[in-house]
Write a protein that holds these residues in place. Structure first.
Motif, PDB file in Angstrom:
ATOM      1  N   UNK A 140       0.816  -1.219   0.000  1.00 39.55           N
ATOM      2  CA  UNK A 140       0.000   0.000   0.000  1.00 39.55           C
ATOM      3  C   UNK A 140       0.847   1.266   0.000  1.00 39.55           C
ATOM      4  N   UNK A 141       2.177   1.128  -0.117  1.00 41.22           N
ATOM      5  CA  UNK A 141       3.079   2.287  -0.069  1.00 41.22           C
ATOM      6  C   UNK A 141       2.799   3.149   1.153  1.00 41.22           C
ATOM      7  N   UNK A 142       2.696   2.495   2.295  1.00 41.16           N
ATOM      8  CA  UNK A 142       2.294   3.185   3.515  1.00 41.16           C
ATOM      9  C   UNK A 142       3.287   2.911   4.643  1.00 41.16           C
ATOM     10  N   UNK A 143       3.665   3.981   5.344  1.00 44.51           N
ATOM     11  CA  UNK A 143       4.518   3.881   6.516  1.00 44.51           C
ATOM     12  C   UNK A 143       3.826   4.635   7.652  1.00 44.51           C
ATOM     13  N   UNK A 144       3.525   3.924   8.734  1.00 48.53           N
ATOM     14  CA  UNK A 144       2.906   4.531   9.916  1.00 48.53           C
ATOM     15  C   UNK A 144       3.895   4.435  11.079  1.00 48.53           C
ATOM     16  N   UNK A 145       4.120   5.553  11.740  1.00 51.80           N
ATOM     17  CA  UNK A 145       5.033   5.611  12.879  1.00 51.80           C
ATOM     18  C   UNK A 145       4.262   6.203  14.058  1.00 51.80           C
TER      19      UNK A 145
END
Length: 190
Positions: A140-145
């Motif tokens: 999903x081309x997603x980075x959650x921090x």
């Protein structure tokens, strides 16, 4: 500009999941390109919340390529992909903390002293106090921090926990290395 940091009545489970109900109710700040102020090619937002014990930070990033190799506490994370938060709890611009988290969930925690005349001294926090979690979804081309900073880290704040009307400075930042070897810098501040 002002950012209203919403208080929550419970402590969050730090697991990188930014779909929690509490995050849905937090104000969102969209980061922009640091030099031009233009919209960025990889949208990045940050949200903040607080409880009686922690300041919570959530970065949501569009990400199609991760450049991160550092895994140790207080490694030079700023040399690779990273999200950062700078917090000045007394707004003097002389003392503030810097927290960085990279896509591998390594954390950097510095105390900064700045004499406002060009002399900046950084002090690394010896023991890790920040709890963090990262979710990278390549499909999903997603980075959650997501991370939690104990309020006890804010030693120059007028009140801990904060009281109604207290005001702090903060700057959210992202360093994004691209597949083509270029580097983009995004920021948002209040």
């Amino acid at each position: 500009m002002e950012y209203i940091c919403k208080k929550i009545n419970k402590n969050l489970c730090i697991d990188g999941d930014l779909t929690k109900k509490e995050w849905q109710e937090a104000e969102e700040l969209q980061l922009i390109e640091t030099v031009s102020g233009d919209e960025i090619s990889f949208p990045t937002t940050v949200k903040l919340l607080w409880s009686d014990e922690f300041l919570y930070v959530g970065f949501q990033c569009v990400e199609d390529y991760v450049f991160a190799t550092k895994t140790e506490y207080n490694d030079k994370l700023y040399e690779e992909d990273v999200v950062e938060l700078f917090l000045d709890d007394d707004k003097d611009q002389k003392t503030y903390i810097e927290i960085e988290v990279n896509p591998l969930n390594a954390v950097l925690h510095y105390g900064i002293h700045n004499n406002l005349a060009g002399k900046i001294t950084q002090y690394a926090r010896v023991d890790s106090q920040v709890e963090s979690a990262v979710i990278y979804n390549e499909n999903k081309n997603s980075l959650a921090v997501e991370f939690a900073i104990p309020l006890t880290e804010f030693v120059t704040a007028s009140h801990i926990p904060p009281e109604k009307g207290d005001s702090w400075f903060f700057n959210a930042y992202r360093i994004n290395h691209r597949k083509n070897k270029t580097v983009e810098y995004y920021a948002g501040s209040k």
